[in-house]
Write a protein that holds these residues in place. Structure first.
Motif, mmCIF file in Angstrom:
data_model
loop_
_atom_site.group_PDB
_atom_site.id
_atom_site.type_symbol
_atom_site.label_atom_id
_atom_site.label_comp_id
_atom_site.label_asym_id
_atom_site.label_seq_id
_atom_site.Cartn_x
_atom_site.Cartn_y
_atom_site.Cartn_z
ATOM 1 N N ARG E 174 0.806 -1.206 0.000
ATOM 2 C CA ARG E 174 0.000 0.000 0.000
ATOM 3 C C ARG E 174 0.844 1.264 0.000
ATOM 4 N N PHE E 330 -12.497 6.185 1.547
ATOM 5 C CA PHE E 330 -11.111 6.620 1.389
ATOM 6 C C PHE E 330 -10.418 5.866 0.262
ATOM 7 N N GLU E 331 -9.995 6.564 -0.665
ATOM 8 C CA GLU E 331 -9.263 5.928 -1.756
ATOM 9 C C GLU E 331 -7.896 6.573 -1.918
ATOM 10 N N ASP E 332 -7.033 5.854 -2.514
ATOM 11 C CA ASP E 332 -5.681 6.404 -2.697
ATOM 12 C C ASP E 332 -5.726 7.625 -3.609
ATOM 13 N N GLU E 333 -4.791 8.461 -3.425
ATOM 14 C CA GLU E 333 -4.671 9.690 -4.218
ATOM 15 C C GLU E 333 -4.719 9.404 -5.707
#
Lengths: 333, 333, 333, 333, 333, 333
Positions: E174, E330-333
């Motif tokens: 991650r 929430f997701e990654d940028e």
């Protein structure tokens, strides 16, 4: 014949062998390129300058190579440098190793024979065979005879590892029988092998420094790998003997904070830790005093690592000893 | 004849000598006063109860005194106690010291003779005279022969101080000549005197504990005072010899954090520190394993002070040694 | 009249007294021998060179001796040096001590009288007699009045030991009665004597450094020896009073790691430790700021020993105080 | 009238007020449910059992509440417990606080007046106004008068915070004028406010423990927040005065390792650190000796936090002092 | 069906499988010999007594073996014990492992598949082949799936090593791409192999403890040996890749004091150290809170190893969150 | 156009903008006064000399001001200096900030937008409103965008604080959902605010250093004050949410010894500590290698703070990787 760097004086004609420790090009204020060298031998270092035919010459020798230099010593900004008029690469076989590196003053081969002698007293056949494998490993022996024991702290000269190893083994021999119940075979084998990873940890053919694997893994792990390698060749080597032996290597620094991932957990490992540490300290302090205490002074310089000064004991007579102490007066109980 | 406490069983008739470690009065639920004693000998401790004639009896013996007890062992709440029917004070002369306190198993007088022997090898007349003053001090010798070397950690039994002192001196003798340039006279004297303050630091005539001055000043300073006292009697004793000698006592713990107000600053003091520490550790671990590792176990209990376990090495044969290692196989180089 | 080194400018004619801190011979590039001196006084240091009649002159004065020098200040490689034309040994009686060493700005004799005054308040006859013995020991008093309290950290100037001692005793006097149950006689005596070993620990007649016995034994032990010496002259001095008193000296640094072989174990010793430490720190920081903070700066340089900067408080008015704080506003409860 | 728990004996009829510290239900071997209580007052704790009407009674009082209990003291497994026949909730107003909690033996209101007195000597109008805001904050004052200064180490009783605060302020007053250049207004204000966050850090209305914000934030930050709150109400309060004041709170523990996020960087903060630490230690040791040294003993129990024993000084006469020391003999210079 | 020990009540008839943790013989006050057993399962432990046919029965089962027990639960001195009327040895195949040992609640095979999946992303053929050798080593896999990750601190249950290893590898996946210039293949391989020595360090088939080689060598070295073994089988494995990989294992504890003989010296090793430590701490704290915080409490018990309490966060709603936080927000940028 | 200092060569005509870092007057050997300046820009520093019209010119510009300089570069004692013929004060608006200070190479506004984006994911209305107040505080934003994250160790350039903050928040986003039971809103808010006190701790408009309040209070406390200020404007902000949030700031250094007055006590605070420390270390090491490892070298210089060397990994291909690792190969589980 070798002219040592610390003997060169202004205006001397220089004609001798050196090691090229640094090599770079620079430009004069008037725009001309020249070569700056740092030449070293065991006595010190000196700047060298090549002003002409720079490009032709630059390719003919290498950093960390040995060279035959001719030129003239001149003074520039209060320091000597050599204006080089001829430089030529020299093969390693042509130089005398001890001209270039600090080296034990002791007899290396004699030391090594003494160590073999001690090894022969080990009766346990597994340990004895294990040692034998090391003694038959010519490439190991070559390194083992020349490696220093550390970069700074003690036995920091070529041959230092052997000197320290023998000294620890001898001290173990002298003391161990004083205590009951110690396994002498194990203790002696461990004394002989405890620092062997240092042949890989340090690089010492051109300058003393840590090798890559020395920095990343350290002599403790490198030593265990060499031991494990040999044990693999002895199919009947008992598992728990192997574990106990490797425990010595892992724990001989004594404490986590000194880099041992395990504290000594057997009586023998406790003893090896103390005697190894004592031998290293005594040699280290002796070297330090030799180098860092002015002739006749009672006190050494401040030792940053140990955070203290050392007292240089005055000769015994000074305190009115009637006659010299002879070593052989003292015999074991 | 002495019946040891750990041999007493339920319903036994008890008739033997004990030390009264605690003594207090209590009241039964029915309102009667009785005496509670803690009786000890070297094998353990047991409760004692006096139920009748309490007031008359209470005055006839004292806490920390020796007594002759008769009574019966009964079980109360799963533990044995002695219902005492007769108790009588006994003078110190009538008891056998080793019935009551852990005591070295070695020959105390033989050990002391060996130490004298070593002392005789010292040639420096000042140091030799200094030792002589100690040997002529009968009250010191009496304490020196019986004192333990510590309350917990090592040689924690009567005679332990002498045993440790001799052991350190012997180890020094075995090793010191291995290194060049050490002052053997100084080193041997220091080895003999380094812990002498322990005769005052601990109290050990009834139980092992620190004396008041032991806690407030410690054996390092108490030792220096005893040395200073003797040196005062030797008017020509050189000042710097005295300073160097006292430096050993001050620095033998090696580090501030271990209670030394000075780090060892001479080669000899560095060596004494290592050998003293090693000797104490080896004895301490041996005692600990003897006491805290079950028969046949490979591991001791957890040692809180050292924060680790110790491995109890299996007998050598276990790992297939062909024949026993004989001590005399190993001789000095 | 003395010309201070920091007042000498290029081309000045120099004619004054100095201390010779270093003295060695060297050779010019042209092969001539000359003498290199380091001359010092309390304002700084300067190089001196003697180019002619070197051999004749070299014997006429000594390193660590005082000399009368004449010569001319010239600039060499951006630094001033004195080309000496005349040099002559001078006896210690002819110089003014404070020209050469940093010295307290306070009135030494006044300070000493204040300390005597405080001592007189001690009622316990044993302690009182003990102090008296020190006050009658002229050679001790001479040292005690001039010794610095430390080489670097605090009161590091001649007279500093007395200044620090008096200050601690005064602070003890101010505070101790605030707490119940403290033994004032013991506390005051200990405050007066706690650092007395510093008269022997440091050498301070030519330069500030540790003496041999200072390095090897330290002021704690040296102080205890001086106290013990005096107590020996008082046959009725109680043993436990002596133990308690020496405990103060042993424990006043507060922790093993700060060089105390014992932690303070009495209320009085705990208090002395804090007040001694506080007094030393406050003086040390004040000296450091005076020396290491540029005029007007809010921050001192980085203090390596304490690993921090110190804030130089702005004058009170800066933060809008209506009128000055007068000391006498504050009175004890 | 209150019967204290440590006075209850077997078979006593019990009729008094207690605090319920624990309350749980259990089942007898025969399957009946009963209530187990832990009853406490300032003298100790005792088990209580309710065997009948369990469900009815259980709701009528609460854990951490005060109750009026009647019942009989019986012995069970060697320990006393109360078989309760009546239990009734009691309001806080009806109890006498000091019956339940350890409380200062000093006069709280007198102490507070003394602190106000000291505060009045501060001339700087900003600091003076700031203090005034605290004195006018009734809810703060209520807490400040009753809070302990710590859970374990020192002044660990109701009123302890005020007692410690006043003591530090008084000691500051006694000492500070001894040193030149200290800002007395700042130092006194800081002495008064340094620990005020403890009113929030600890919970002390039913038992001594840390509050949630006490554990998560600590008294240093909680104190800074209370100071910041008041300063916000003083629009002209100088920024740098505020910074300096808060620096005292942040740094008064002296070292990172002791929980200060900043080391003291001003002379005044250095002094406050020492005097605060000394005051806490002296009180802490006195409390510890009172509680943990048997009557007449020379040594306290082992103090785990400080890792040492404390010596209980014998009364002065014991060491042959001719007459008592009177406090008023000692006056400031 | 298994009856768990914590479900047994007085007078119950017991008929179930247990592990015999301790087994010894004792003598009643009336002189009869009986057997004392400690029986355990994953829910707790209980005493067992065999009063009759002692000698016959004693040989029929072993300490550390599984047994089928029948008998009756009785109460003795407030504690339950089982009077055994029948006992019989049972083979390991007949028991359900998770009845006896704490075990992960996760799906072990699913976890292992996820780890294989991650391993497949590694593109470097050497590292990929190395992993493959481990996956093909059935005896290793068997241990790897069942080993705990530590005795106390974190993932201290069967399957814990796999769970921790997967978790670290997932976290690495991650995060790692967030930073430029990291060698993902090396990092992932190291994440998967970093703790593999734990399969040998701990013994976990009967109880959790350290194995002999675990104590003497530790999982760091044992892991390196397993890695070295596999690398030996890959003749073209690059030397510096091997060195870098082993450096991860050596340095993943981060500091000497935490048992790493080397500090992390590459960016990747620095990252692995932090993520490994974080993962272990988070799991350790979660386990500790689950076990050592009473239902509903805000604070855990005191954690001796970490020397602190942990705060048990209240459910979010408690602090008035409008609606639940969904992970997928929430997701990654 | 700007001429950078590291591009200036002997005899160049200089005509560019600089910052005056030092300014003092000196006297030539011939007695003439001149001005010595230290001129700096982001590429380095150079001496400047003003030989004529000194008094007139001296008043026309200030230390720490920007100036337009004309002159000629000459060599003096091997170093370049500028003989200035014209100097003129320049207003801040006329210079390009990044000409003078090390500055992030990233897009500051883009970074800031990404942070806003993350903040928008927070659903808890209190935390969301709190963030909103910061985003609306223009003077804060201005500082927050330009502040460095530290003076030495990591992100030590303008814009570094924002860069580090965003990076930590992104890493938190990537990892946090991996663990169950974490409060994401709290964790994200804390990640965004954890270092905000650094806008006040450092001064960074002319040179990087600590501000007075930075040294005296530190960014931890300064940050808490800024947070507290905003919370005060939100009357319904829950007390325990505020406590938990401030706990993150207080504890994010992880240990007392690293300046945190509280250790992390919640799972979220433990995680933030590790990720913040990891992000700082990774950036710090990358910066250090960039600056302190010669091109092509495998090892950085020695890092004094971390007491170690760092290994500069060779490019992957070097160890025979078949093709490049693509970031997007790795996806979350």
């Amino acid at each position: 014949m070798k002219t040592y760097i610390n003997e060169i004086k202004e205006n001397d004609h220089v004609d001798s062998l050196f090691l090229v420790k640094e090599k770079s090009s620079a430009v004069t204020k008037t725009g001309n390129t020249y070569l700056k060298l740092k030449l070293v031998d065991r006595s010190g270092e000196i700047e060298g300058r090549i002003w002409t035919f720079v490009e032709n010459v630059a390719e003919s020798f290498e950093k960390d190579g040995f060279v035959h230099v001719m030129g003239k010593a001149v003074s520039f900004q209060e320091r000597l440098q050599v204006n080089i008029t001829s430089i030529e690469s020299v093969r390693e076989e042509e130089i005398l190793f001890s001209d270039f590196f600090p080296m034990t003053e002791k007899d290396v081969d004699g030391k090594f024979q003494s160590l073999l002698e001690i090894g022969r007293q080990i009766k346990n056949p597994h340990l004895s065979q294990l040692l034998q494998l090391f003694w038959e490993d010519a490439s190991f022996i070559e390194l083992f005879k020349i490696a220093p024991a550390s970069k700074w702290l003690h036995h920091n000269y070529l041959g230092g590892l052997l000197e320290h190893t023998l000294s620890v083994a001898q001290v173990v021999l002298r003391i161990a029988s004083h205590y009951d119940g110690l396994n002498m075979d194990l203790l002696l084998t461990a004394a002989i092998l405890h620092d062997l990873g240092k042949v890989d940890e340090l690089s010492y053919h051109r300058s003393f420094d840590y090798s890559d694997e020395g920095r990343l893994l350290g002599h403790i792990i490198l030593g265990i790998e060499r031991v494990e390698d040999k044990i693999k060749q002895l199919p009947n080597f008992p598992k728990d003997l192997s574990t106990l032996l490797k425990h010595f290597l892992l724990s001989h620094h004594g404490q986590y904070i000194w880099g041992s991932p395990k504290k000594p957990m057997t009586l023998e490992a406790v003893m090896l830790h103390f005697l190894d540490d004592m031998d290293a300290k005594i040699n280290g302090i002796q070297q330090f005093i030799k180098k860092e205490a002015p002739e006749g002074a009672r006190w050494s310089a401040y030792h940053r690592m140990f955070e203290q000064y050392f007292y240089v004991s005055p000769p015994w007579e000074h305190i009115k000893l009637p006659d010299n102490i002879e070593k052989n007066v003292f015999e074991d109980e």
